[in-house]
Design a protein around this motif. Structure first.
Motif, PDB file in Angstrom:
ATOM      1  N   GLY A   1       4.256  12.745  -8.432  1.00 60.42           N
ATOM      2  CA  GLY A   1       4.183  11.303  -8.605  1.00 60.42           C
ATOM      3  C   GLY A   1       4.296  10.571  -7.277  1.00 60.42           C
ATOM      4  N   PRO A   2       3.714   9.369  -7.199  1.00 56.81           N
ATOM      5  CA  PRO A   2       3.728   8.603  -5.952  1.00 56.81           C
ATOM      6  C   PRO A   2       5.044   7.851  -5.733  1.00 56.81           C
ATOM      7  N   VAL A   3       5.400   7.704  -4.480  1.00 59.36           N
ATOM      8  CA  VAL A   3       6.629   6.997  -4.107  1.00 59.36           C
ATOM      9  C   VAL A   3       6.643   5.590  -4.693  1.00 59.36           C
ATOM     10  N   GLU A   4       5.509   4.892  -4.632  1.00 57.29           N
ATOM     11  CA  GLU A   4       5.461   3.494  -5.092  1.00 57.29           C
ATOM     12  C   GLU A   4       5.778   3.370  -6.577  1.00 57.29           C
ATOM     13  N   MET A   5       5.350   4.332  -7.368  1.00 56.31           N
ATOM     14  CA  MET A   5       5.648   4.277  -8.804  1.00 56.31           C
ATOM     15  C   MET A   5       7.162   4.316  -9.026  1.00 56.31           C
ATOM     16  N   TYR A   6       7.840   5.171  -8.289  1.00 54.39           N
ATOM     17  CA  TYR A   6       9.289   5.267  -8.439  1.00 54.39           C
ATOM     18  C   TYR A   6       9.987   3.997  -7.951  1.00 54.39           C
ATOM     19  N   LYS A   7       9.527   3.457  -6.845  1.00 53.84           N
ATOM     20  CA  LYS A   7      10.117   2.213  -6.338  1.00 53.84           C
ATOM     21  C   LYS A   7       9.991   1.094  -7.363  1.00 53.84           C
ATOM     22  N   LYS A   8       8.815   0.974  -7.974  1.00 49.26           N
ATOM     23  CA  LYS A   8       8.589  -0.077  -8.966  1.00 49.26           C
ATOM     24  C   LYS A   8       9.467   0.113 -10.202  1.00 49.26           C
ATOM     25  N   SER A   9       9.892   1.345 -10.444  1.00 50.10           N
ATOM     26  CA  SER A   9      10.722   1.636 -11.612  1.00 50.10           C
ATOM     27  C   SER A   9      12.211   1.649 -11.277  1.00 50.10           C
ATOM     28  N   GLY A  10      12.576   1.193 -10.075  1.00 51.12           N
ATOM     29  CA  GLY A  10      13.981   1.042  -9.737  1.00 51.12           C
ATOM     30  C   GLY A  10      14.623   2.227  -9.041  1.00 51.12           C
TER      31      GLY A  10
ATOM     32  N   THR B   1      15.518   4.509  -5.712  1.00 48.12           N
ATOM     33  CA  THR B   1      15.727   4.332  -4.280  1.00 48.12           C
ATOM     34  C   THR B   1      15.839   5.697  -3.616  1.00 48.12           C
ATOM     35  N   VAL B   2      15.650   5.725  -2.306  1.00 50.74           N
ATOM     36  CA  VAL B   2      15.711   6.986  -1.566  1.00 50.74           C
ATOM     37  C   VAL B   2      17.171   7.427  -1.451  1.00 50.74           C
ATOM     38  N   TYR B   3      17.430   8.641  -1.880  1.00 46.21           N
ATOM     39  CA  TYR B   3      18.772   9.223  -1.854  1.00 46.21           C
ATOM     40  C   TYR B   3      18.913  10.222  -0.705  1.00 46.21           C
ATOM     41  N   TYR B   4      17.817  10.913  -0.384  1.00 46.63           N
ATOM     42  CA  TYR B   4      17.858  11.980   0.614  1.00 46.63           C
ATOM     43  C   TYR B   4      16.432  12.208   1.106  1.00 46.63           C
ATOM     44  N   GLU B   5      16.305  12.671   2.346  1.00 44.69           N
ATOM     45  CA  GLU B   5      14.982  12.964   2.907  1.00 44.69           C
ATOM     46  C   GLU B   5      14.944  14.374   3.470  1.00 44.69           C
ATOM     47  N   THR B   6      13.811  15.046   3.280  1.00 50.55           N
ATOM     48  CA  THR B   6      13.532  16.283   3.996  1.00 50.55           C
ATOM     49  C   THR B   6      12.357  15.980   4.924  1.00 50.55           C
ATOM     50  N   ASP B   7      11.824  16.989   5.567  1.00 50.97           N
ATOM     51  CA  ASP B   7      10.713  16.747   6.487  1.00 50.97           C
ATOM     52  C   ASP B   7       9.514  16.109   5.780  1.00 50.97           C
ATOM     53  N   GLN B   8       9.209  16.589   4.589  1.00 53.42           N
ATOM     54  CA  GLN B   8       8.006  16.125   3.904  1.00 53.42           C
ATOM     55  C   GLN B   8       8.275  15.404   2.596  1.00 53.42           C
ATOM     56  N   LYS B   9       9.463  15.579   2.030  1.00 52.89           N
ATOM     57  CA  LYS B   9       9.748  15.006   0.714  1.00 52.89           C
ATOM     58  C   LYS B   9      10.825  13.934   0.777  1.00 52.89           C
ATOM     59  N   LEU B  10      10.813  13.104  -0.254  1.00 53.77           N
ATOM     60  CA  LEU B  10      11.914  12.194  -0.517  1.00 53.77           C
ATOM     61  C   LEU B  10      12.601  12.637  -1.787  1.00 53.77           C
ATOM     62  N   VAL B  11      13.905  12.508  -1.833  1.00 55.75           N
ATOM     63  CA  VAL B  11      14.626  12.625  -3.094  1.00 55.75           C
ATOM     64  C   VAL B  11      14.940  11.190  -3.499  1.00 55.75           C
ATOM     65  N   MET B  12      14.373  10.767  -4.629  1.00 52.39           N
ATOM     66  CA  MET B  12      14.554   9.399  -5.095  1.00 52.39           C
ATOM     67  C   MET B  12      15.364   9.419  -6.386  1.00 52.39           C
ATOM     68  N   ARG B  13      16.279   8.448  -6.475  1.00 53.85           N
ATOM     69  CA  ARG B  13      17.166   8.414  -7.625  1.00 53.85           C
ATOM     70  C   ARG B  13      17.176   7.034  -8.269  1.00 53.85           C
ATOM     71  N   LYS B  14      17.378   7.057  -9.567  1.00 54.35           N
ATOM     72  CA  LYS B  14      17.650   5.830 -10.306  1.00 54.35           C
ATOM     73  C   LYS B  14      19.001   5.994 -10.978  1.00 54.35           C
ATOM     74  N   LYS B  15      19.910   5.064 -10.698  1.00 51.31           N
ATOM     75  CA  LYS B  15      21.241   5.095 -11.311  1.00 51.31           C
ATOM     76  C   LYS B  15      21.141   4.561 -12.724  1.00 51.31           C
ATOM     77  N   LEU B  16      21.720   5.282 -13.667  1.00 50.25           N
ATOM     78  CA  LEU B  16      21.620   4.906 -15.072  1.00 50.25           C
ATOM     79  C   LEU B  16      22.881   4.262 -15.608  1.00 50.25           C
ATOM     80  N   ARG B  17      24.036   4.493 -14.946  1.00 48.61           N
ATOM     81  CA  ARG B  17      25.278   3.891 -15.438  1.00 48.61           C
ATOM     82  C   ARG B  17      26.288   3.795 -14.317  1.00 48.61           C
TER      83      ARG B  17
END
Length: 197
Positions: free
Chosen positions: A170-179, A181-197
């Protein structure tokens, strides 16, 4: 207007699931490369042979029946048009793809009280791409994860688009639009998280 219905994958949908991968072009559209999404699951990879498409198909059927592969199917007029693999992160750390591709991602083993739902991939049929189906699948994952008591939903998109076959997370922008945020970065990937509670 399209009528998209999102259904949680259940054992009774095993035939539908396998048929979707049978007929849906994936990656480079070479049949031998069909994944059936068996490498992101909650089963230990040791001793498994995923080397042939026939083996992957057989495992996929067994895995859906046994709740080893988890996620959501998108239907349009009773035809599957999309798939999202979403499983409990802690249950997937021994799967093939985690061991091969995700070793640089934090596993949260030091905080077992945090529950994370991981999104591993999307497959959308070619004629239905860019119609918002992946976003609808993502929204359903987050909705159910919140109801099921998860703390976060986590995804692992590439920082930059590489190719159709490499950007199945999935694209980074889709995750950003769904709330997310970047939690962690590797050389090529982002770990993106959405807090639920």
């Amino acid at each position: 207007m399209m009528n998209i219905e999102i259904r949680k994958l259940t054992p009774d949908l095993a035939e539908d699931y396998v048929h979707f991968f049978d007929i849906t072009p994936h990656d480079d559209n070479i049949d031998d490369h069909k994944c059936y999404c068996v490498c992101f699951c909650n089963d230990d990879y040791e001793g498994k042979d995923f080397s042939t498409v026939e083996n992957r198909r057989d495992y996929a059927y067994k895995y859906v029946k046994g709740n080893n592969i988890q996620g959501y199917l998108a239907y349009c007029d009773e035809k599957i048009v999309g798939w999202c693999n979403a499983n409990t992160k802690s249950d997937c750390l021994k799967c093939a793809s985690w061991r091969i591709f995700m070793s640089s991602i934090p596993t949260e083993e030091s905080t077992p009280d945090i529950r994370v739902k991981s999104i591993f991939c999307f497959v959308i049929t070619p004629e239905m791409k860019r119609k918002g189906i992946a976003t609808q699948l993502l929204e359903r994952v987050c909705q159910d994860a919140a109801q099921d008591g998860f703390d976060f939903v986590e995804a692992y998109p590439n920082k930059k688009f590489i190719s159709e076959s490499e950007d199945f997370k999935g694209p980074v922008e889709m995750y950003k639009k769904s709330g997310f945020t970047v939690y962690y970065e590797t050389d090529q990937k982002l770990v993106m998280r959405k807090k639920l509670r």
